[in-house]
Design an enzyme around this catalytic site. Structure first.
Site, mmCIF file in Angstrom:
data_model
loop_
_atom_site.group_PDB
_atom_site.id
_atom_site.type_symbol
_atom_site.label_atom_id
_atom_site.label_comp_id
_atom_site.label_asym_id
_atom_site.label_seq_id
_atom_site.Cartn_x
_atom_site.Cartn_y
_atom_site.Cartn_z
ATOM 1 N N ASP A 384 3.920 34.356 -32.047
ATOM 2 C CA ASP A 384 4.983 33.859 -31.159
ATOM 3 C C ASP A 384 4.371 32.794 -30.252
ATOM 4 O O ASP A 384 4.177 33.012 -29.057
ATOM 5 C CB ASP A 384 5.563 35.015 -30.346
ATOM 6 C CG ASP A 384 6.754 34.583 -29.493
ATOM 7 O OD1 ASP A 384 7.249 33.457 -29.695
ATOM 8 O OD2 ASP A 384 7.164 35.374 -28.624
ATOM 9 N N CYS A 458 10.051 28.909 -30.741
ATOM 10 C CA CYS A 458 11.005 28.328 -29.791
ATOM 11 C C CYS A 458 10.980 26.800 -29.874
ATOM 12 O O CYS A 458 11.707 26.128 -29.155
ATOM 13 C CB CYS A 458 10.687 28.775 -28.365
ATOM 14 S SG CYS A 458 9.065 28.259 -27.763
#
Length: 522
Positions: A384, A458
């Site tokens: 992540d 993201c």
């Protein structure tokens, strides 16, 4: 804001839509005279037994023209970038890409806001596009209602107590920024009630070195005002706690290194992914709590029960620990470069269900240095990374992971020499700063590497580059992909992609079929 952006906005158009889960979205476009913002339309009853919510596709925010937070006013349920993502994944073998719209209003549970203007007319909000002029946003549609209420209370306190907002040019003033974080942790309530009744942790970024500075009396007065009118002393209890961060730097860095808890609860808890997580005001937390919970529960499905998991760019270990609890993992190893996340990790572990009796560890380390050393013995790798994407060294390591694994197994089988004592300084430092919960477990194969890679992104542009690099190496294939509307009103989406080692089985069968056909012709 640049004139070109202003020209693309059509105040006279109202776009609204309604949708049901799993059904296509119907969009209606009509020309209308601008009217005050209206709340989303009520639920539409489709029959006597089913009532489905109506989703409004327009932002309907009075701050849109000046605020830089949102970039798109219409069709916020499905950003244009979703079409690009759908095509991208289809071109790389995934034809069933899905997109979760998530909550469209009041979704932001964490916000950092600049405080400027004067004590009689404070501005609390975001910078206007391309400037350091603050746009006041008291009625932000993205903010959780608790944040807007806390901002209004802070505004009153600034006026009544003559608190001077920060002046960037002069370096003077008292209050520079404020961070608002909403906890919806109260699991005794239903999810919808829990969200509505969320309480706000306020962190004041104070323009002084410490609590003994000349303006400390003002700080004390402001904190007591907030607590008296919104804390447990108040009839309207919506403030969770008040913290202060001391910052005197003239750079654009928001926070300094000194944090102090002043009033309210010292621990901030949230419930996501099936576990309670602890978040310090200095640690990273997802702004869209509900969407993050949806993503985590989707992620759980791709991790086999009893797997050994490595979680890189782990922060406080939320993803890894949620997998430990939900998938009964054999072991979970979290690696994070920010040492401030260690305390939150330890507190979160303390609240894991008693049934979780596996080996769990957290390591303060830079994953860009010899990344493969953290992957040995793991079945699943979860990454992540920040918006810039994976470190180049990690991408290169993943591209060559199959050959490295073969060499490691061959070396292990052909050599009876004992392993050398670890002397690499970065590994030793990481061990010293690590947290080990439960006894270490021997991996089923200490020379094996992950065969599943789960990538949470993201940053769409950086993800595309990383994805292409991984697929071009032929070491990985893309198996599944999902998108999530983490930031309605923008062109940013969160992506969950699942990669598997090796080439697709279908391709191998196709080749073998051609060979048989050639033989029959001879």
């Amino acid at each position: 804001m640049p004139p070109c952006l202003l020209s693309t906005r059509h105040p006279s158009m109202l776009i609204s839509c309604s949708a049901s889960p799993g059904a296509p979205v119907a969009v209606a476009v009509a020309v209308a005279v601008r009217s005050p913002p209206q709340p989303p339309s009520p639920a539409i009853s489709l029959d006597s037994t089913t009532t489905l919510p109506s989703l409004s596709c327009s932002l309907q925010c009075s701050h849109f023209q000046s605020c830089s937070g949102c970039t798109h006013e219409f069709n916020i349920h499905r950003p244009v970038i979703v079409d690009e993502a759908t095509d991208f994944f289809k071109n790389h073998g995934v034809s069933d890409f899905t997109f979760d719209t998530c909550r469209l209003y009041g979704w932001r549970c964490r916000a950092k806001l600049a405080v400027r203007g004067t004590s009689m007319s404070p501005l609390i909000g975001l910078y206007q596009e391309g400037t350091h002029n603050v746009a006041d946003i008291p009625d932000c549609k993205a903010h959780h209602p608790g944040i807007n209420a806390a901002v209004e209370l802070l505004r009153q306190g600034i006026k009544e107590l003559n608190i001077e907002p920060y002046d960037e040019d002069q370096g003077t003033g008292d209050l520079r920024y404020v961070q608002m974080a909403v906890t919806t942790h109260n699991t005794s309530l239903r999810a919808s009630e829990r969200y509505r009744n969320g309480k706000v942790q306020i962190t004041l970024v104070w323009n002084s070195r410490n609590e003994k500075s000349s303006n400390s009396d003002k700080l004390d007065a402001l904190v007591k005002f907030l607590w008296r009118n919104g804390g447990s002393w108040s009839k309207n209890h919506h403030i969770h706690s008040v913290w202060v961060n001391f910052q005197t730097s003239t750079t654009n860095v928001i926070f300094g290194n000194r944090w102090r808890h002043l009033l309210g609860e010292s621990d901030f808890w949230e419930h996501v992914g099936g576990i309670d997580i602890s978040l310090a005001p200095s640690s990273f937390g997802q702004a869209n709590t509900r969407a993050f919970d949806v993503l985590l529960r989707k992620l759980h499905k791709y991790v086999p029960h009893g797997a050994s998991v490595t979680d890189l760019y782990a922060g406080a270990g939320v993803i890894g620990l949620s997998l430990a609890a939900s998938r009964n993992c054999r072991s979970v190893k979290c690696i994070e470069i920010n040492k401030e996340s260690k305390l939150s990790f330890e507190k979160t572990v303390s609240r894991l269900p008693k049934s979780v009796v596996i080996s769990i560890s957290w390591h303060n380390a830079d994953t860009s240095i010899e990344p493969l050393s953290w992957l040995v013995g793991s079945d699943v790798l979860v990454v992540d990374p920040p918006r810039k994407g994976l470190d180049k060294s990690l991408v290169e390591a993943l591209q060559t992971i199959s050959s490295v694994e073969r060499k490691a197994k061959f070396s292990s089988e052909s050599s009876s020499v004992k392993e050398k004592e670890e002397k690499r300084p970065w590994i030793l430092r990481a061990r010293e700063a690590s947290v080990q919960i439960g006894s270490k477990t021997d991996s089923q194969d200490s020379r094996s590497f992950p065969r599943t890679l789960i990538y949470i992104s993201c940053g769409w542009e950086s993800f595309k580059e990383d994805c292409k690099s991984l697929l071009s190496s032929k070491a990985w294939r893309l198996e599944k992909a999902h998108g999530f509307n983490f930031f309605p009103g923008t062109q940013s989406i969160e992506v969950l992609a699942v990669f598997k080692r090796g080439q697709a089985v279908g391709l191998k069968k196709k080749k073998s079929g051609k060979k048989k056909k050639k033989k029959s012709l001879l």
